[in-house]
Design a protein around this motif. Structure first.
Motif, PDB file in Angstrom:
ATOM      1  N   MET A 104       0.829  -1.208   0.000  1.00  0.00           N
ATOM      2  CA  MET A 104       0.000   0.000   0.000  1.00  0.00           C
ATOM      3  C   MET A 104       0.863   1.258   0.000  1.00  0.00           C
ATOM      4  O   MET A 104       0.527   2.267  -0.628  1.00  0.00           O
ATOM      5  N   ALA A 105       1.978   1.212   0.708  1.00  0.00           N
ATOM      6  CA  ALA A 105       2.839   2.398   0.834  1.00  0.00           C
ATOM      7  C   ALA A 105       3.442   2.815  -0.495  1.00  0.00           C
ATOM      8  O   ALA A 105       3.795   3.975  -0.702  1.00  0.00           O
ATOM      9  N   GLY A 106       3.563   1.873  -1.433  1.00  0.00           N
ATOM     10  CA  GLY A 106       4.108   2.205  -2.740  1.00  0.00           C
ATOM     11  C   GLY A 106       3.085   2.806  -3.683  1.00  0.00           C
ATOM     12  O   GLY A 106       3.409   3.129  -4.825  1.00  0.00           O
ATOM     13  N   GLY A 107       1.865   2.969  -3.204  1.00  0.00           N
ATOM     14  CA  GLY A 107       0.783   3.459  -4.058  1.00  0.00           C
ATOM     15  C   GLY A 107       0.799   4.960  -4.272  1.00  0.00           C
ATOM     16  O   GLY A 107       1.625   5.688  -3.735  1.00  0.00           O
ATOM     17  N   SER A 108      -0.154   5.408  -5.088  1.00  0.00           N
ATOM     18  CA  SER A 108      -0.181   6.807  -5.520  1.00  0.00           C
ATOM     19  C   SER A 108      -0.964   7.729  -4.601  1.00  0.00           C
ATOM     20  O   SER A 108      -0.894   8.955  -4.738  1.00  0.00           O
ATOM     21  N   SER A 109      -1.758   7.186  -3.651  1.00  0.00           N
ATOM     22  CA  SER A 109      -2.510   8.043  -2.730  1.00  0.00           C
ATOM     23  C   SER A 109      -1.571   8.967  -1.967  1.00  0.00           C
ATOM     24  O   SER A 109      -0.507   8.540  -1.509  1.00  0.00           O
ATOM     25  N   ALA A 110      -1.993  10.209  -1.789  1.00  0.00           N
ATOM     26  CA  ALA A 110      -1.160  11.158  -1.049  1.00  0.00           C
ATOM     27  C   ALA A 110      -0.988  10.731   0.399  1.00  0.00           C
ATOM     28  O   ALA A 110       0.068  10.948   0.999  1.00  0.00           O
ATOM     29  N   LEU A 111      -2.032  10.099   0.965  1.00  0.00           N
ATOM     30  CA  LEU A 111      -1.987   9.685   2.361  1.00  0.00           C
ATOM     31  C   LEU A 111      -2.236   8.185   2.471  1.00  0.00           C
ATOM     32  O   LEU A 111      -3.059   7.627   1.736  1.00  0.00           O
ATOM     33  N   LEU A 112      -1.542   7.561   3.398  1.00  0.00           N
ATOM     34  CA  LEU A 112      -1.757   6.150   3.721  1.00  0.00           C
ATOM     35  C   LEU A 112      -1.966   6.039   5.221  1.00  0.00           C
ATOM     36  O   LEU A 112      -1.155   6.513   6.009  1.00  0.00           O
ATOM     37  N   SER A 113      -3.074   5.411   5.612  1.00  0.00           N
ATOM     38  CA  SER A 113      -3.370   5.227   7.030  1.00  0.00           C
ATOM     39  C   SER A 113      -3.374   3.739   7.358  1.00  0.00           C
ATOM     40  O   SER A 113      -4.014   2.942   6.666  1.00  0.00           O
ATOM     41  N   LEU A 114      -2.664   3.382   8.409  1.00  0.00           N
ATOM     42  CA  LEU A 114      -2.568   1.983   8.826  1.00  0.00           C
ATOM     43  C   LEU A 114      -3.022   1.849  10.273  1.00  0.00           C
ATOM     44  O   LEU A 114      -2.718   2.700  11.107  1.00  0.00           O
ATOM     45  N   GLN A 115      -3.748   0.777  10.564  1.00  0.00           N
ATOM     46  CA  GLN A 115      -4.300   0.606  11.904  1.00  0.00           C
ATOM     47  C   GLN A 115      -3.282  -0.040  12.847  1.00  0.00           C
ATOM     48  O   GLN A 115      -2.634  -1.023  12.498  1.00  0.00           O
ATOM     49  N   LEU A 116      -3.213   0.506  14.056  1.00  0.00           N
ATOM     50  CA  LEU A 116      -2.316  -0.064  15.058  1.00  0.00           C
ATOM     51  C   LEU A 116      -2.666  -1.519  15.362  1.00  0.00           C
ATOM     52  O   LEU A 116      -1.788  -2.330  15.670  1.00  0.00           O
ATOM     53  N   GLU A 117      -3.959  -1.868  15.261  1.00  0.00           N
ATOM     54  CA  GLU A 117      -4.361  -3.260  15.501  1.00  0.00           C
ATOM     55  C   GLU A 117      -3.615  -4.211  14.579  1.00  0.00           C
ATOM     56  O   GLU A 117      -3.252  -5.321  14.976  1.00  0.00           O
ATOM     57  N   ASP A 118      -3.401  -3.783  13.336  1.00  0.00           N
ATOM     58  CA  ASP A 118      -2.733  -4.661  12.369  1.00  0.00           C
ATOM     59  C   ASP A 118      -1.232  -4.712  12.612  1.00  0.00           C
ATOM     60  O   ASP A 118      -0.586  -5.708  12.304  1.00  0.00           O
ATOM     61  N   TRP A 119      -0.679  -3.632  13.176  1.00  0.00           N
ATOM     62  CA  TRP A 119       0.725  -3.694  13.592  1.00  0.00           C
ATOM     63  C   TRP A 119       0.895  -4.733  14.689  1.00  0.00           C
ATOM     64  O   TRP A 119       1.931  -5.390  14.786  1.00  0.00           O
ATOM     65  N   LEU A 120      -0.132  -4.876  15.525  1.00  0.00           N
ATOM     66  CA  LEU A 120      -0.052  -5.799  16.660  1.00  0.00           C
ATOM     67  C   LEU A 120      -0.642  -7.172  16.335  1.00  0.00           C
ATOM     68  O   LEU A 120      -0.743  -8.017  17.218  1.00  0.00           O
ATOM     69  N   GLN A 121      -1.042  -7.368  15.088  1.00  0.00           N
ATOM     70  CA  GLN A 121      -1.581  -8.646  14.604  1.00  0.00           C
ATOM     71  C   GLN A 121      -2.772  -9.110  15.450  1.00  0.00           C
ATOM     72  O   GLN A 121      -2.891 -10.295  15.788  1.00  0.00           O
ATOM     73  N   MET A 122      -3.657  -8.160  15.776  1.00  0.00           N
ATOM     74  CA  MET A 122      -4.841  -8.500  16.565  1.00  0.00           C
ATOM     75  C   MET A 122      -5.911  -9.119  15.672  1.00  0.00           C
ATOM     76  O   MET A 122      -5.949  -8.891  14.461  1.00  0.00           O
ATOM     77  N   ASP A 123      -6.800  -9.898  16.296  1.00  0.00           N
ATOM     78  CA  ASP A 123      -7.809 -10.590  15.491  1.00  0.00           C
ATOM     79  C   ASP A 123      -9.234 -10.113  15.735  1.00  0.00           C
ATOM     80  O   ASP A 123     -10.102 -10.303  14.888  1.00  0.00           O
ATOM     81  N   LYS A 124      -9.526  -9.497  16.866  1.00  0.00           N
ATOM     82  CA  LYS A 124     -10.904  -9.099  17.183  1.00  0.00           C
ATOM     83  C   LYS A 124     -11.203  -7.695  16.659  1.00  0.00           C
ATOM     84  O   LYS A 124     -10.389  -6.785  16.807  1.00  0.00           O
ATOM     85  N   PRO A 125     -12.392  -7.498  16.082  1.00  0.00           N
ATOM     86  CA  PRO A 125     -12.759  -6.156  15.605  1.00  0.00           C
ATOM     87  C   PRO A 125     -13.152  -5.244  16.764  1.00  0.00           C
ATOM     88  O   PRO A 125     -13.538  -5.723  17.840  1.00  0.00           O
ATOM     89  N   VAL A 126     -13.059  -3.945  16.541  1.00  0.00           N
ATOM     90  CA  VAL A 126     -13.488  -2.998  17.571  1.00  0.00           C
ATOM     91  C   VAL A 126     -14.981  -2.698  17.436  1.00  0.00           C
ATOM     92  O   VAL A 126     -15.624  -2.269  18.387  1.00  0.00           O
ATOM     93  N   ASN A 127     -15.539  -2.957  16.241  1.00  0.00           N
ATOM     94  CA  ASN A 127     -16.958  -2.691  16.022  1.00  0.00           C
ATOM     95  C   ASN A 127     -17.483  -3.672  14.984  1.00  0.00           C
ATOM     96  O   ASN A 127     -16.817  -3.979  14.007  1.00  0.00           O
ATOM     97  N   VAL A 128     -18.704  -4.164  15.219  1.00  0.00           N
ATOM     98  CA  VAL A 128     -19.386  -5.004  14.251  1.00  0.00           C
ATOM     99  C   VAL A 128     -20.641  -4.265  13.809  1.00  0.00           C
ATOM    100  O   VAL A 128     -21.605  -4.156  14.579  1.00  0.00           O
ATOM    101  N   PRO A 129     -20.641  -3.694  12.592  1.00  0.00           N
ATOM    102  CA  PRO A 129     -21.817  -2.947  12.124  1.00  0.00           C
ATOM    103  C   PRO A 129     -23.080  -3.793  12.180  1.00  0.00           C
ATOM    104  O   PRO A 129     -23.052  -5.008  11.918  1.00  0.00           O
ATOM    105  N   GLY A 130     -24.177  -3.142  12.557  1.00  0.00           N
ATOM    106  CA  GLY A 130     -25.448  -3.851  12.634  1.00  0.00           C
ATOM    107  C   GLY A 130     -25.711  -4.485  13.981  1.00  0.00           C
ATOM    108  O   GLY A 130     -26.727  -5.154  14.165  1.00  0.00           O
TER     109      GLY A 130
END
Length: 735
Positions: free
Chosen positions: A665-691
């Motif tokens: 993703m970092a090699g892409g053309s978007s001006a901004l790249l946002s990455l979640q800390l959860e994925d840095w920590l290899q977490m598996d549970k979501p913080v929110n389940v829509p619905g």
């Protein structure tokens, strides 16, 4: 009932009849749903006589006001206004007086009949005429007022005139082609060795400093809007009490002046308090009830001490506090009153969850009994104003730290799409909201049943009649102490999916908003605060809004998992729009690990989110195919090592795959790249389940590692370097 009249009214009030759904197919709104939405707007559609009287009243209101309440123009556009007067007055001479925001006054003599006649109406046998008039003055950017003045200086009408820039603000480095990356986090999720069981503004400062040292240029937050101190379990950041003010729970109590005083320390060091504090710190989820109890247990006496020492005389602190309260105006007074009132009703054992269950005499802010309450509980209201003051100070300190660390953006905030039904904002301005409706979304990929968010919408007509002031205040408040603002469900500027009370989300319909005016105001506030704007344009998004957002300098929101071609393949991030922020996942989606291992589908099945087994099976098949396409794309671009198998059956979400996706993703053309800390920590549970609401503990799951340790991990230090290098290469490639 006159159906042609109803149909015309549906059209005039911006209720859409047809739309393209999330799967690209034409969809129609049920006529019964459209009628219910008119009802929610206050039209008695089942009472022909009552309806005719309401329409006549609206017609009178429009024609008896010589000027519109507000007009938004872009800088450099011809300035043309509409003027309405009885026919016997249209040949008289008037002055159109432009009073600029800076106080400069320019008069222009006009005779209405010399303009272009565009409309005529008869009111009680009197003919009224409407003319278009050219305004010769050229005011600069800002909020001005245009007054119609008759002979003898008799002021007949006033219109707010807003002059906006062509597009929102973009920082110079990004405008010049720079590409940056940052981290996103739900602030309450942060664990630290010193916080009180919930991430706070001091944690934010530490995160900003460590992120900056790692090469990041921003930290993206969840909405930090004010929630409900007396009802802590109403914890969704997307269902706030007020979007103009802050959630006091993010205060670092220990950083407030006076915390080290003996009387406060005695309470703080008490064994039971310390035990409870350690407990909320150790919890895997935020215990909002207990955290709120602990914070208020210290904040209340801390305020009493601070008030006695500083807020009763001519002190530096009192001058600053009074200035803050004065600037906050009625909005701050209203929120603080609401918080105190809700707390008092709770203590008295009365229903308190929101204004719909308050005693009738207290159910609106501007009632006499509320004034009496304010006198009786003035000290407690002052306390809640004090909390807002301290929260604003601590957030600003974090913002300043980001500036000192030369972060291009620093903090990026998130603006929720609305306020919850029992909110202080609705209590304070009930006429603005359609309280018998809620906003949500039609069925889409994220929510096959549609979504009802329980957020009453602003009525676009009432918003216009209030000269857009609520929106101006909203944008301005959320651009304080930050470098970027993400607008959740940015399509709301064009249209919102309204659902009448009692109906399912599928039975809703789209209501249109004055998008060009709202975008103009957004652009003006963006320049005033020098804040970049990101629009979350996911779900059912018409192309017209995507193009319009881009033209207005708003950065699109591109999520890797949704960027798919018709053949199922995933677009290379190199093909994303430059004017966008890209990301792998969001707070409404599974983590990378959860996605890859289908944990979200397992959870959704367990929670009953899918209507049938066939849908579940199709979701699993689709996920399998998508994962294979992702592997194909990653291998095709050389973004993951060759030793990772090319067949999805043989590949789990390892650190190498996780890291490869982020660098891809970092090699892409978007001006901004946002990455979640959860994925840095290899977490598996979501913080929110829509619905879901009570089925899953949304908005409570913390990060798995303390903030103090995250950036010491060698693998994450390596990832940070690779991300920065990839972003630099992408910048050079574009240049």
């Amino acid at each position: 009932m006159n159906q042609s009249l109803i149909d015309r009214l549906i059209e005039v009030r911006g209720i859409e009849s047809n739309y393209i759904d999330a799967w690209g197919k034409p969809a129609q709104i049920d006529p019964a749903s459209k009628n219910k939405l008119l009802k929610a707007m206050g039209y008695p559609v089942d009472d022909e006589q009552g309806l005719m009287e309401k329409l006549e009243q609206e017609h009178l209101q429009a024609w008896l006001n010589p000027l519109d309440p507000v007009q938004v123009n872009r800088l450099g556009e011809p300035l043309i206004i509409a003027l309405r007067l009885p026919i016997e007055l249209v040949n008289d001479r008037y002055s159109l007086r432009l009073v600029s925001e800076q106080g400069q006054v320019t008069d222009q003599a006009v005779v209405p009949s010399e303009g272009e006649l565009i409309n005529v109406s008869h009111i009680q046998d009197v003919e009224f005429q409407e003319y278009l008039l050219d305004i010769q003055a050229a005011p600069g950017l800002g909020y001005h007022h245009l007054k119609l003045v008759a002979e003898g200086e008799d002021e007949l009408a006033v219109m707010k005139l807003i002059i906006a820039p062509q597009a929102c603000y973009t920082p110079a480095r990004i405008e010049q082609g720079g590409k940056i990356w940052g981290l996103s986090v739900q602030l309450y999720c942060l664990r630290s060795e010193r916080n009180w069981g919930v991430g706070d503004f001091t944690d934010l400062r530490l995160l900003l400093a460590k992120a900056a040292d790692s090469g990041a240029h921003f930290v993206g937050l969840n909405p930090i809007h004010a929630l409900y101190p007396a009802n802590p379990d109403a914890c969704s950041p997307y269902g706030p009490s007020s979007r103009r003010w802050l959630n006091f729970i993010y205060l670092d109590v220990s950083a407030i002046e006076g915390f080290d005083e003996q009387a406060i320390q005695t309470l703080y060091q008490e064994a039971n308090f310390q035990h409870a504090l350690q407990q909320v710190r150790d919890n895997e989820q935020v215990d909002y009830q207990q955290v709120t109890r602990l914070k208020l247990a210290i904040l209340s006496p801390l305020f009493e001490q601070f008030n006695q020492r500083y807020l009763k005389g001519n002190t530096r602190q009192n001058r600053a506090f009074k200035a803050f309260v004065a600037q906050g105006g009625e909005s701050l007074q209203m929120l603080a009153t609401y918080d105190a009132l809700q707390e008092t009703l709770k203590e008295q054992g009365k229903e308190y969850w929101g204004w719909p269950v308050f005693p009738a005499a207290l159910a609106e802010f501007h009632l006499p009994d509320v004034k009496a309450f304010q006198k009786k509980y003035a000290q407690r209201i002052k306390f809640y104003q004090f909390l807002q003051w301290q929260a604003a100070l601590q957030l600003e300190q974090a913002h300043q730290l980001a500036i000192e660390n030369n972060m291009v953006i620093g903090i990026y905030r998130d603006l929720a799409v609305g306020v919850s039904e029992g909110s202080a904002e609705i209590w304070g301005n009930k006429s603005l909201y359609a309280i018998n409706a809620s906003v949500g979304a039609p069925p889409d990929v994220l929510g096959p049943l549609g979504q009802n968010w329980g957020l009453p919408p602003m009525d676009p007509q009432k918003l216009y009649q209030q000269a857009y002031q609520p929106i101006i205040d909203l944008f301005s408040a959320n651009m304080q102490s930050c470098g970027a603002l993400r607008i959740d469900h940015v399509m709301a500027l064009l249209r919102l999916w309204w659902v009448a009370r009692g109906d399912s989300a599928k039975q809703g319909g789209y209501v249109y908003y004055p998008v060009d005016d709202l975008l103009g105001i957004l652009a003006l506030e963006s320049h005033r605060h020098q804040v970049l704007v990101i629009g979350e344009d996911l779900g059912t998004v018409p192309e017209e809004i995507r193009d319009k957002l881009a033209d207005n300098g708003i950065y699109s929101y591109r999520v890797f998992f949704f960027e798919q071609a018709e053949d199922g393949g995933f677009y290379s991030p190199a093909h994303y729009p430059v004017q966008s922020m890209s990301t792998l996942t969001t707070h409404d989606m599974p983590t990378l690990k959860g996605y890859w291992h289908c944990l979200d589908l397992e959870l959704g099945q367990r929670l009953g989110l899918y209507p049938s087994d066939d849908i579940v099976s199709s979701l699993y098949r689709s996920r399998y195919d998508n994962k294979q396409q992702i592997l194909n794309s990653l291998h095709g671009h050389g973004s993951i090592p060759d030793w990772i198998d090319r067949h999805v059956d043989q590949v789990g979400m390892t650190w190498e795959l996780n890291q490869g996706m982020q660098v891809h993703m970092a090699g892409g053309s978007s001006a901004l790249l946002s990455l979640q800390l959860e994925d840095w920590l290899q977490m598996d549970k979501p913080v929110n389940v829509p619905g879901t609401s009570h089925e899953y503990p949304n908005w409570q799951r913390k990060l798995s590692v303390n903030l103090e340790q995250i950036f010491d991990e060698p693998t994450l230090q390596s990832l940070s370097r690779q991300l920065t290098e990839a972003r630099n290469r992408a910048t050079q490639a574009q240049g």
